[in-house]
Design a protein around this motif. Structure first.
Motif, PDB file in Angstrom:
ATOM      1  N   LYS A  80       0.833  -1.204   0.000  1.00 29.15           N
ATOM      2  CA  LYS A  80       0.000   0.000   0.000  1.00 29.15           C
ATOM      3  C   LYS A  80       0.869   1.255   0.000  1.00 29.15           C
ATOM      4  O   LYS A  80       0.522   2.258  -0.625  1.00 29.15           O
ATOM      5  N   PHE A  81       1.975   1.209   0.746  1.00 35.38           N
ATOM      6  CA  PHE A  81       2.898   2.353   0.758  1.00 35.38           C
ATOM      7  C   PHE A  81       3.333   2.688  -0.663  1.00 35.38           C
ATOM      8  O   PHE A  81       3.352   3.859  -1.066  1.00 35.38           O
TER       9      PHE A  81
ATOM     10  N   ALA B  71       2.259   6.028  -2.655  1.00 36.05           N
ATOM     11  CA  ALA B  71       3.359   6.889  -3.123  1.00 36.05           C
ATOM     12  C   ALA B  71       3.248   7.127  -4.631  1.00 36.05           C
ATOM     13  O   ALA B  71       3.486   8.247  -5.105  1.00 36.05           O
ATOM     14  N   SER B  72       2.866   6.101  -5.388  1.00 37.41           N
ATOM     15  CA  SER B  72       2.724   6.260  -6.836  1.00 37.41           C
ATOM     16  C   SER B  72       1.561   7.194  -7.164  1.00 37.41           C
ATOM     17  O   SER B  72       1.634   7.978  -8.112  1.00 37.41           O
TER      18      SER B  72
ATOM     19  N   GLU C 239       1.706  10.659  -9.336  1.00 36.34           N
ATOM     20  CA  GLU C 239       0.804  10.905 -10.473  1.00 36.34           C
ATOM     21  C   GLU C 239       0.059  12.229 -10.282  1.00 36.34           C
ATOM     22  O   GLU C 239      -0.070  13.028 -11.222  1.00 36.34           O
ATOM     23  N   LEU C 240      -0.414  12.488  -9.070  1.00 35.98           N
ATOM     24  CA  LEU C 240      -1.163  13.708  -8.785  1.00 35.98           C
ATOM     25  C   LEU C 240      -0.281  14.940  -8.913  1.00 35.98           C
ATOM     26  O   LEU C 240      -0.730  15.998  -9.355  1.00 35.98           O
ATOM     27  N   SER C 241       0.982  14.791  -8.528  1.00 36.07           N
ATOM     28  CA  SER C 241       1.920  15.905  -8.653  1.00 36.07           C
ATOM     29  C   SER C 241       2.085  16.299 -10.113  1.00 36.07           C
ATOM     30  O   SER C 241       2.118  17.488 -10.459  1.00 36.07           O
ATOM     31  N   GLU C 242       2.159  15.292 -10.987  1.00 40.75           N
ATOM     32  CA  GLU C 242       2.295  15.581 -12.422  1.00 40.75           C
ATOM     33  C   GLU C 242       1.015  16.200 -12.979  1.00 40.75           C
ATOM     34  O   GLU C 242       1.068  17.111 -13.810  1.00 40.75           O
TER      35      GLU C 242
ATOM     36  N   GLN D 169      -6.060   8.074 -14.551  1.00 41.03           N
ATOM     37  CA  GLN D 169      -6.400   6.672 -14.750  1.00 41.03           C
ATOM     38  C   GLN D 169      -5.386   5.775 -14.032  1.00 41.03           C
ATOM     39  O   GLN D 169      -5.759   4.731 -13.477  1.00 41.03           O
ATOM     40  N   GLY D 170      -4.112   6.206 -14.031  1.00 42.08           N
ATOM     41  CA  GLY D 170      -3.093   5.464 -13.298  1.00 42.08           C
ATOM     42  C   GLY D 170      -3.372   5.446 -11.806  1.00 42.08           C
ATOM     43  O   GLY D 170      -3.202   4.410 -11.142  1.00 42.08           O
ATOM     44  N   CYS D 171      -3.813   6.574 -11.266  1.00 40.72           N
ATOM     45  CA  CYS D 171      -4.188   6.656  -9.848  1.00 40.72           C
ATOM     46  C   CYS D 171      -5.350   5.713  -9.549  1.00 40.72           C
ATOM     47  O   CYS D 171      -5.351   4.991  -8.550  1.00 40.72           O
TER      48      CYS D 171
END
Length: 207
Positions: free
Chosen positions: A11-12, A16-17, A21-24, A193-195
């Motif tokens: 889950k970590f 983290a991923s 993704e949200l930062s981008e 979509q990745g999130c």
């Protein structure tokens, strides 16, 4: 329970991923806002030739602002998800240690008190997982909402190309804006979509 500890570690990685993704997505939304400002300046210089393009720049800017606001809210939720992941990892680790101590203390005078403490930690662990599940469902809904402005941005980009074709010598500049908005909207869609995919994997592992 060792398996549950391993799942919590995964889950970590997933959370983290999602943060990455949200930062981008946030960076790309800011780029769209900048593109809208550039387009507005170009359309102003073009005057009557880009009259149909001018209101489009306002729509582009509004979509960028909407995306940034939504991602800010999602980031707050993602941070809560991370905190719950930390809490779950700690309680799961504590429960595993209690289980080992209880196994070693079988038949001793302290066995019942150890069991009571273990049950309390186990309850906290289950409560944490319930809250985690609720937050996953809410975050999935929020991510779906971000898809809407991204889709709208692609439609606006298509309209922008049509309007740009009427702008004479400013055609290339305005088409470049339309292309940048379309590209940015596609990146936002793919990242969101990745999130969602990462969350769905977590969601599946919880059930």
């Amino acid at each position: 329970m060792k398996k549950k500890t391993s799942q919590t570690k995964s889950k970590f990685v997933a959370v983290a991923s999602i943060a990455a993704e949200l930062s981008e997505v946030m960076d790309v939304a800011k780029e769209i806002s900048l593109a809208a400002a550039n387009a507005k300046a170009i359309a102003f210089r073009a005057g009557e030739k880009a009259r149909g393009f001018q209101p489009i720049t306002d729509f582009i800017n509004e979509l960028a602002k909407e995306t940034i606001e939504k991602v800010n809210r999602i980031n707050e939720h993602a941070m809560l998800l991370y905190q719950l992941t930390v809490e779950e990892y700690r309680t799961t680790d504590a429960f595993n240690k209690f289980e080992e101590v209880i196994r070693l203390a079988q038949g001793s005078a302290n066995e019942s008190s150890l069991k009571a403490s273990s049950d309390l930690v186990q309850q906290r662990m289950h409560d944490c997982r319930k809250r985690f599940q609720v937050n996953i469902d809410q975050l999935l809904d929020q991510l779906q909402e971000v898809m809407h402005p991204a889709r709208a941005a692609r439609v606006i980009a298509a309209n922008s190309r049509i309007e740009a074709s009427q702008a004479g010598e400013y055609l290339q500049s305005l088409q470049a804006v339309a292309e940048s908005v379309d590209h940015a909207a596609q990146i936002i869609h793919d990242n969101v979509q990745g999130c969602r995919s990462a969350l769905i994997v977590i969601n599946f592992s919880e059930k």
